[in-house]
Design a protein around this motif. Structure first.
Motif, PDB file in Angstrom:
ATOM      1  N   LEU A  55      -4.305  94.916 -51.918  1.00 41.33           N
ATOM      2  CA  LEU A  55      -5.545  94.229 -51.526  1.00 41.33           C
ATOM      3  C   LEU A  55      -5.664  94.141 -50.018  1.00 41.33           C
ATOM      4  O   LEU A  55      -6.763  94.242 -49.478  1.00 41.33           O
ATOM      5  CB  LEU A  55      -5.597  92.826 -52.136  1.00 41.33           C
ATOM      6  N   SER A  56      -4.543  93.970 -49.327  1.00 39.54           N
ATOM      7  CA  SER A  56      -4.605  93.870 -47.867  1.00 39.54           C
ATOM      8  C   SER A  56      -5.209  95.131 -47.253  1.00 39.54           C
ATOM      9  O   SER A  56      -5.930  95.051 -46.265  1.00 39.54           O
ATOM     10  CB  SER A  56      -3.210  93.619 -47.283  1.00 39.54           C
TER      11      SER A  56
ATOM     12  N   SER B  50      -0.763  91.198 -49.965  1.00 41.00           N
ATOM     13  CA  SER B  50       0.088  92.350 -49.678  1.00 41.00           C
ATOM     14  C   SER B  50       0.990  92.705 -50.851  1.00 41.00           C
ATOM     15  O   SER B  50       1.774  93.644 -50.771  1.00 41.00           O
ATOM     16  CB  SER B  50       0.948  92.067 -48.440  1.00 41.00           C
ATOM     17  N   GLY B  51       0.917  91.915 -51.936  1.00 39.94           N
ATOM     18  CA  GLY B  51       1.742  92.188 -53.112  1.00 39.94           C
ATOM     19  C   GLY B  51       3.189  91.793 -52.924  1.00 39.94           C
ATOM     20  O   GLY B  51       4.080  92.330 -53.570  1.00 39.94           O
ATOM     21  N   ASP B  52       3.457  90.817 -52.056  1.00 42.76           N
ATOM     22  CA  ASP B  52       4.823  90.424 -51.720  1.00 42.76           C
ATOM     23  C   ASP B  52       4.993  88.916 -51.849  1.00 42.76           C
ATOM     24  O   ASP B  52       5.460  88.255 -50.935  1.00 42.76           O
ATOM     25  CB  ASP B  52       5.146  90.882 -50.284  1.00 42.76           C
TER      26      ASP B  52
ATOM     27  N   GLY C 147       0.184  88.277 -61.110  1.00 45.20           N
ATOM     28  CA  GLY C 147      -1.048  88.942 -60.692  1.00 45.20           C
ATOM     29  C   GLY C 147      -1.825  88.086 -59.709  1.00 45.20           C
ATOM     30  O   GLY C 147      -1.449  86.947 -59.417  1.00 45.20           O
ATOM     31  N   LEU C 148      -2.893  88.660 -59.193  1.00 41.56           N
ATOM     32  CA  LEU C 148      -3.749  87.956 -58.249  1.00 41.56           C
ATOM     33  C   LEU C 148      -5.197  88.304 -58.529  1.00 41.56           C
ATOM     34  O   LEU C 148      -5.548  89.473 -58.642  1.00 41.56           O
ATOM     35  CB  LEU C 148      -3.405  88.353 -56.798  1.00 41.56           C
TER      36      LEU C 148
ATOM     37  N   GLY D  39      -3.741  93.220 -56.978  1.00 49.66           N
ATOM     38  CA  GLY D  39      -4.684  92.350 -57.679  1.00 49.66           C
ATOM     39  C   GLY D  39      -6.099  92.868 -57.639  1.00 49.66           C
ATOM     40  O   GLY D  39      -6.354  94.034 -57.352  1.00 49.66           O
ATOM     41  N   THR D  40      -7.018  91.963 -57.928  1.00 50.55           N
ATOM     42  CA  THR D  40      -8.443  92.277 -57.986  1.00 50.55           C
ATOM     43  C   THR D  40      -9.199  91.228 -57.196  1.00 50.55           C
ATOM     44  O   THR D  40      -8.827  90.060 -57.203  1.00 50.55           O
ATOM     45  CB  THR D  40      -8.937  92.252 -59.451  1.00 50.55           C
ATOM     46  N   TYR D  41     -10.270  91.658 -56.514  1.00 46.41           N
ATOM     47  CA  TYR D  41     -11.109  90.664 -55.856  1.00 46.41           C
ATOM     48  C   TYR D  41     -12.551  90.818 -56.291  1.00 46.41           C
ATOM     49  O   TYR D  41     -13.012  91.897 -56.614  1.00 46.41           O
ATOM     50  CB  TYR D  41     -10.967  90.697 -54.327  1.00 46.41           C
ATOM     51  N   PHE D  42     -13.222  89.678 -56.315  1.00 49.22           N
ATOM     52  CA  PHE D  42     -14.644  89.555 -56.615  1.00 49.22           C
ATOM     53  C   PHE D  42     -15.269  88.812 -55.450  1.00 49.22           C
ATOM     54  O   PHE D  42     -14.616  87.978 -54.825  1.00 49.22           O
ATOM     55  CB  PHE D  42     -14.864  88.741 -57.901  1.00 49.22           C
TER      56      PHE D  42
END
Length: 192
Positions: free
Chosen positions: A61-62, A89-91, A98-99, A182-185
């Motif tokens: 996502l970053s 950043s998945g860290d 999940g995010l 993850g996913t963003y909206f």
């Protein structure tokens, strides 16, 4: 030999500069926004966060959020929080399940009279430490935000809305953009 790792902040700051996210606005919050966030170009973290520029696999996502012009103000706020930077950043062990990020648009910030002093805490209400799909949102999922706020999703006339505690419902735009972490909206209001 020089390290191949670069500071995520330097890369994102460069991306913001290239995309022209620091332009003037006719809105009264714009000048304040620039003053508040310009002081935090390199957030003070316990340890600088770096990433491998030669990484393989899906982008995090970053990587994607650095190019999302509609959420550049939120990204400035996210970069002020080590926990949120690690999440996108998945860290982050806090986001191992999940995010899902409900990213406030620049318009969301421009609706405010002033930027909240606790903008990092406000943004934590937009981070969900689990995967929530658009379909689950349509089905009326209820989840907890990273800072503890209860988020309730509903569907009305084919549109999805989220309600943070007793605040007014906010429309969730689009089907979401997925990445490795993850996913963003997008949402056009802050949960303040």
């Amino acid at each position: 030999m020089k390290s191949k790792a670069l500071s995520i902040f330097a890369v994102l700051a460069t991306t913001f500069a290239v995309l022209g996210t620091s332009g003037a606005s006719a809105h009264p919050v714009a000048d304040q926004r620039q003053a508040v966030f310009s002081e935090h170009k390199t957030p003070e973290m316990a340890t600088p966060y770096t990433f491998d520029t030669h990484a393989q696999g899906p982008p995090e996502l970053s990587d994607i959020l650095g190019r999302e012009k509609r959420g550049s103000i939120a990204m400035d706020g996210i970069l002020r929080s080590e926990a949120l930077v690690r999440a996108i950043s998945g860290d982050s062990a806090d986001f191992a399940a999940g995010l899902t990020l409900l990213l406030p648009t620049n318009q969301a910030f421009q609706q405010l009279d002033e930027i909240p002093e606790d903008v990092e805490k406000v943004l934590e209400r937009h981070f969900i430490p689990q995967k929530v799909t658009a379909e689950q949102m349509k089905e009326g999922a209820t989840v907890g935000a990273y800072e503890g706020t209860v988020l309730r999703f509903t569907e009305s006339d084919g549109r999805v809305f989220v309600q943070a505690d007793q605040r007014s419902p906010v429309e969730v735009m689009g089907a979401g953009t997925r990445a490795g972490s993850g996913t963003y909206f997008l949402v056009d209001q802050l949960f303040v």
